[in-house]
Design a protein around this motif. Structure first.
Motif, PDB file in Angstrom:
ATOM      1  N   GLY A  94       0.823  -1.197   0.000  1.00 21.62           N
ATOM      2  CA  GLY A  94       0.000   0.000   0.000  1.00 21.62           C
ATOM      3  C   GLY A  94       0.857   1.247   0.000  1.00 21.62           C
ATOM      4  O   GLY A  94       2.052   1.215  -0.315  1.00 21.62           O
ATOM      5  N   LEU A  95       0.247   2.360   0.375  1.00 20.10           N
ATOM      6  CA  LEU A  95       0.904   3.661   0.345  1.00 20.10           C
ATOM      7  C   LEU A  95       0.966   4.245   1.750  1.00 20.10           C
ATOM      8  O   LEU A  95      -0.035   4.246   2.469  1.00 20.10           O
ATOM      9  CB  LEU A  95       0.133   4.609  -0.581  1.00 20.10           C
ATOM     10  N   THR A  96       2.133   4.730   2.141  1.00 14.82           N
ATOM     11  CA  THR A  96       2.314   5.409   3.430  1.00 14.82           C
ATOM     12  C   THR A  96       2.817   6.820   3.188  1.00 14.82           C
ATOM     13  O   THR A  96       3.813   7.013   2.480  1.00 14.82           O
ATOM     14  CB  THR A  96       3.310   4.654   4.326  1.00 14.82           C
ATOM     15  N   VAL A  97       2.144   7.801   3.766  1.00 11.84           N
ATOM     16  CA  VAL A  97       2.601   9.196   3.732  1.00 11.84           C
ATOM     17  C   VAL A  97       3.396   9.452   5.007  1.00 11.84           C
ATOM     18  O   VAL A  97       2.855   9.326   6.115  1.00 11.84           O
ATOM     19  CB  VAL A  97       1.418  10.178   3.634  1.00 11.84           C
ATOM     20  N   ILE A  98       4.678   9.770   4.869  1.00 15.50           N
ATOM     21  CA  ILE A  98       5.500  10.149   6.017  1.00 15.50           C
ATOM     22  C   ILE A  98       5.660  11.662   5.980  1.00 15.50           C
ATOM     23  O   ILE A  98       6.210  12.207   5.022  1.00 15.50           O
ATOM     24  CB  ILE A  98       6.880   9.466   5.987  1.00 15.50           C
ATOM     25  N   SER A  99       5.182  12.334   7.006  1.00 13.24           N
ATOM     26  CA  SER A  99       5.130  13.791   6.981  1.00 13.24           C
ATOM     27  C   SER A  99       5.840  14.411   8.170  1.00 13.24           C
ATOM     28  O   SER A  99       5.649  13.990   9.316  1.00 13.24           O
ATOM     29  CB  SER A  99       3.666  14.259   6.978  1.00 13.24           C
ATOM     30  N   ASP A 100       6.661  15.408   7.877  1.00 11.73           N
ATOM     31  CA  ASP A 100       7.170  16.299   8.911  1.00 11.73           C
ATOM     32  C   ASP A 100       5.995  17.165   9.373  1.00 11.73           C
ATOM     33  O   ASP A 100       4.915  17.156   8.768  1.00 11.73           O
ATOM     34  CB  ASP A 100       8.306  17.135   8.337  1.00 11.73           C
ATOM     35  N   HIS A 142      -1.802   4.943   4.705  1.00 12.53           N
ATOM     36  CA  HIS A 142      -1.369   5.044   6.101  1.00 12.53           C
ATOM     37  C   HIS A 142      -0.618   6.359   6.262  1.00 12.53           C
ATOM     38  O   HIS A 142       0.291   6.668   5.473  1.00 12.53           O
ATOM     39  CB  HIS A 142      -0.453   3.847   6.435  1.00 12.53           C
ATOM     40  N   PHE A 143      -0.973   7.138   7.264  1.00  7.16           N
ATOM     41  CA  PHE A 143      -0.279   8.395   7.558  1.00  7.16           C
ATOM     42  C   PHE A 143       0.640   8.186   8.752  1.00  7.16           C
ATOM     43  O   PHE A 143       0.228   7.648   9.784  1.00  7.16           O
ATOM     44  CB  PHE A 143      -1.281   9.517   7.848  1.00  7.16           C
ATOM     45  N   HIS A 144       1.875   8.636   8.593  1.00  7.54           N
ATOM     46  CA  HIS A 144       2.857   8.547   9.679  1.00  7.54           C
ATOM     47  C   HIS A 144       3.498   9.922   9.843  1.00  7.54           C
ATOM     48  O   HIS A 144       4.032  10.487   8.883  1.00  7.54           O
ATOM     49  CB  HIS A 144       3.928   7.508   9.365  1.00  7.54           C
ATOM     50  N   TYR A 145       3.434  10.466  11.061  1.00  5.27           N
ATOM     51  CA  TYR A 145       3.954  11.800  11.345  1.00  5.27           C
ATOM     52  C   TYR A 145       5.263  11.673  12.113  1.00  5.27           C
ATOM     53  O   TYR A 145       5.314  11.030  13.161  1.00  5.27           O
ATOM     54  CB  TYR A 145       2.919  12.598  12.139  1.00  5.27           C
ATOM     55  N   LEU A 146       6.303  12.300  11.579  1.00  9.33           N
ATOM     56  CA  LEU A 146       7.636  12.174  12.163  1.00  9.33           C
ATOM     57  C   LEU A 146       8.180  13.560  12.470  1.00  9.33           C
ATOM     58  O   LEU A 146       8.357  14.392  11.581  1.00  9.33           O
ATOM     59  CB  LEU A 146       8.566  11.432  11.191  1.00  9.33           C
ATOM     60  N   THR A 147       8.450  13.810  13.734  1.00  8.52           N
ATOM     61  CA  THR A 147       9.059  15.068  14.150  1.00  8.52           C
ATOM     62  C   THR A 147      10.271  14.775  15.015  1.00  8.52           C
ATOM     63  O   THR A 147      10.271  13.817  15.793  1.00  8.52           O
ATOM     64  CB  THR A 147       8.064  15.945  14.938  1.00  8.52           C
ATOM     65  N   TYR A 174      -5.580  16.885  11.022  1.00  6.08           N
ATOM     66  CA  TYR A 174      -5.148  16.042   9.907  1.00  6.08           C
ATOM     67  C   TYR A 174      -5.609  14.602  10.125  1.00  6.08           C
ATOM     68  O   TYR A 174      -6.045  14.245  11.230  1.00  6.08           O
ATOM     69  CB  TYR A 174      -3.620  16.098   9.787  1.00  6.08           C
ATOM     70  N   PRO A 175      -5.527  13.773   9.100  1.00  4.12           N
ATOM     71  CA  PRO A 175      -5.928  12.364   9.274  1.00  4.12           C
ATOM     72  C   PRO A 175      -5.129  11.684  10.372  1.00  4.12           C
ATOM     73  O   PRO A 175      -3.940  11.953  10.555  1.00  4.12           O
ATOM     74  CB  PRO A 175      -5.612  11.739   7.898  1.00  4.12           C
ATOM     75  N   GLY A 176      -5.769  10.805  11.116  1.00  3.55           N
ATOM     76  CA  GLY A 176      -5.074  10.080  12.162  1.00  3.55           C
ATOM     77  C   GLY A 176      -3.964   9.213  11.598  1.00  3.55           C
ATOM     78  O   GLY A 176      -4.033   8.755  10.454  1.00  3.55           O
ATOM     79  N   GLY A 177      -2.951   8.967  12.400  1.00  5.76           N
ATOM     80  CA  GLY A 177      -1.840   8.143  11.948  1.00  5.76           C
ATOM     81  C   GLY A 177      -0.860   7.876  13.072  1.00  5.76           C
ATOM     82  O   GLY A 177      -1.002   8.397  14.186  1.00  5.76           O
ATOM     83  N   SER A 178       0.127   7.060  12.775  1.00  8.36           N
ATOM     84  CA  SER A 178       1.161   6.747  13.758  1.00  8.36           C
ATOM     85  C   SER A 178       2.127   7.911  13.884  1.00  8.36           C
ATOM     86  O   SER A 178       2.095   8.867  13.095  1.00  8.36           O
ATOM     87  CB  SER A 178       1.894   5.462  13.360  1.00  8.36           C
ATOM     88  N   PHE A 179       3.021   7.824  14.882  1.00  8.07           N
ATOM     89  CA  PHE A 179       3.839   8.966  15.246  1.00  8.07           C
ATOM     90  C   PHE A 179       5.252   8.523  15.606  1.00  8.07           C
ATOM     91  O   PHE A 179       5.452   7.451  16.153  1.00  8.07           O
ATOM     92  CB  PHE A 179       3.235   9.664  16.470  1.00  8.07           C
ATOM     93  N   ASP A 180       6.215   9.370  15.295  1.00  3.45           N
ATOM     94  CA  ASP A 180       7.588   9.203  15.775  1.00  3.45           C
ATOM     95  C   ASP A 180       8.105  10.538  16.286  1.00  3.45           C
ATOM     96  O   ASP A 180       7.848  11.592  15.683  1.00  3.45           O
ATOM     97  CB  ASP A 180       8.520   8.705  14.661  1.00  3.45           C
ATOM     98  N   LEU A 213      14.900   6.818  12.164  1.00  7.90           N
ATOM     99  CA  LEU A 213      13.482   6.474  12.240  1.00  7.90           C
ATOM    100  C   LEU A 213      12.891   6.197  10.860  1.00  7.90           C
ATOM    101  O   LEU A 213      12.004   5.347  10.707  1.00  7.90           O
ATOM    102  CB  LEU A 213      12.708   7.592  12.937  1.00  7.90           C
ATOM    103  N   LEU A 214      13.384   6.906   9.840  1.00 15.44           N
ATOM    104  CA  LEU A 214      12.943   6.642   8.476  1.00 15.44           C
ATOM    105  C   LEU A 214      13.370   5.250   8.034  1.00 15.44           C
ATOM    106  O   LEU A 214      12.583   4.493   7.446  1.00 15.44           O
ATOM    107  CB  LEU A 214      13.493   7.705   7.526  1.00 15.44           C
TER     108      LEU A 214
END
Length: 513
Positions: free
Chosen positions: A267-273, A319-324, A342-348, A367-368
């Protein structure tokens, strides 16, 4: 200003005289075993010791070995050096006896799970701590340390309250050698506190269970481990499909709940700052960055929520993943903002052992790599902005290190849209990449009318002018004639050129402009 520039050039002379050594891109084999990867077997139901923290330390050293100091000095450092343990008690004037009576709390960070031949594995990570009772006068004094040209007493009441609350979350005492048990169940809503809506996945029909983590917390209170789940009531993840949302509660603590996501193999995962791409931070302007992070309400950047909401609808299995790389102590506000906007998602976030500037530069790539290795068959959309030097290095490198896995790279060009961003950025890593894979954009609407699912990530109407060198330099370098579109011009990576840039930024900071 001219005298200041000359003085600062002298200060930077040792840096400019030093040879530039490129970090070794190789990933240590021991680190790669933390999660499954293309050359490693998938995680199994036997949970091995994944020593994230010692592995990450050696990983940081390998990435930054010999890196010139101007790279590390270029990172805003107001999120560095937070006190921990005994330093907190000393700063707050609290005794260990007083702390004994305080309840234990947990920062439970939304995790992600992957499917293996043995079933689901879920990453559970966060921190166990106690929050001492610090007097209002003392906490105000501590909060003022994080503010420039103002104080808690001078802020509007709502901003003052946020600054105080955030300072209390910083001055906590981490609890080492604590055993952690979590209760898991289907999540009808998304968000760390169960806010309704949020998208980002579906609710499974079951999956309730209790899991005790195999290892106690580290000396700094952190826990981070993949654990096997009982599959009863959970959908299989060996094909494509939307993420399954599950609630994870840490037993015996206050506010220790999070929503995690079981993500299918493909599938597709969006990794976002987050900073300066999803919210207005101005991390490149210390005074503004501090106020926007410690006092002012988090504010979305333009209509970026509409873009993410559209992706969540148009790409329903995403899948949305937020990384800060913000320290974990101050990320509750980040998680609350994300799940309300924003859409719910996992976090780092950045674990406590990554506490200095050099480690900050390496934790994002660490983490990436972790999530890429966990999902070797998924494709990734990477989103951030040009003010992050670690992003400018890591994102194009991932496209080369994981062929076929990076679907799109979207980078907001902050220097082209915010004149306060005077920090140069390096586009050399993008040389050789297919232009259809990446795009530098100025406003969220630039991201519309793209066929992301088929890898069409470039809008030819958006000026790029990528030179594959340092760009966004000061003194008006690269400015176009009046009325023309912004033009990005590179300056040769000579030591003199970099010295002038650094001197200029230092002079601006000293002058208070």
């Amino acid at each position: 200003m001219a005298c200041t520039l000359v003085a600062l050039l002298c200060v930077f002379q040792p840096i400019l005289a030093s040879p530039t050594v490129q970090p070794d891109p190789a990933v240590d084999a021991e680190v790669a075993q933390i999660t499954a990867g293309p050359t490693y077997p998938p995680p199994t139901r036997t949970v091995d010791r994944r020593d994230l923290f010692s592995d990450a330390a050696s990983y940081a050293n390998s990435l930054l070995d010999g890196a010139p100091s101007f790279i590390t000095d270029g990172v805003a450092n107001f999120f560095q050096g937070f006190p921990t343990g005994e330093a907190v008690l000393k700063s707050a004037g609290i005794s260990s006896t007083d702390l004994d009576a305080v309840p234990t709390q947990a920062l439970n960070i939304p995790g992600y799970g992957n499917w293996t031949t043995a079933g689901w594995n879920l990453r559970v990570h966060g921190n166990i701590f106690k929050q001492p009772n610090i007097s209002d006068d003392k906490i105000n004094d501590l909060a003022n340390v994080f503010l420039i040209d103002t104080s808690v007493e001078e802020l509007p009441p709502s901003q003052s309250a946020q600054a105080v609350n955030l300072t209390r979350s910083i001055y906590v005492v981490q609890q080492g050698e604590e055993n952690v048990t979590v209760d898991i169940g289907p999540a009808p809503s998304a968000g760390t506190n169960g806010e309704p809506g949020g998208g980002g996945g579906v609710t499974p029909p079951g999956g309730s269970q209790q899991v005790t983590l195999p290892y106690p917390t580290t000396d700094q209170g952190d826990f981070d481990v993949f654990v096997p789940l009982s599959d009863q009531g959970l959908e299989d993840g060996n094909t494509t499909g939307p993420p399954q949302k599950i609630n994870v509660y840490v037993n015996g603590t206050e506010a220790g709940n999070a929503t995690s996501y079981l993500v299918a193999t493909e599938g597709l995962t969006v990794i976002s700052d987050i900073d300066d791409i999803l919210r207005v931070t101005k991390i490149y302007v210390p005074k503004e960055g501090l106020l926007n992070s410690f006092a002012r309400p988090f504010t979305q950047w333009m209509n970026m929520p509409d873009i993410y909401a559209n992706w969540s609808t148009a790409l329903p299995d995403t899948h949305f993943h937020y990384l800060t790389t913000t320290p974990e102590q101050v990320t509750r506000n980040y998680m609350d903002f994300i799940y309300k906007t924003y859409p719910g998602g996992s976090f780092d976030t950045r674990p406590l052992n990554f506490s200095d500037v050099s480690a900050t530069l390496s934790i994002r790539r660490f983490l990436l790599d972790k999530i890429f290795l966990t999902y070797p068959k998924r494709k990734f959309v990477l989103v951030a902005d040009t003010s992050n030097s670690d992003v400018m290095k890591a994102y194009p490198a991932l496209a080369k290190d994981y062929p076929g896995q990076v679907q799109c790279i979207f980078l907001r060009n902050t220097s082209a849209t915010d004149e306060q961003d005077r920090f140069p950025y390096d586009t050399s890593g993008f040389e050789g990449l297919n232009q259809q894979m990446y795009m530098f954009f100025r406003v969220p609407d630039d991201l519309t009318n793209l066929d992301i699912s088929n890898g069409q990530c470039y809008n030819a109407s958006i000026p790029q002018n990528v030179t594959f060198r340092y760009q966004g330099l000061p003194f008006g370098i690269g400015e176009s004639r009046k009325g023309a579109a912004p033009r990005l011009v590179a300056v040769s990576e000579t030591r003199l050129g970099l010295g002038v840039v650094l001197a200029f930024m230092g002079a601006v900071a000293l002058s208070g402009l």
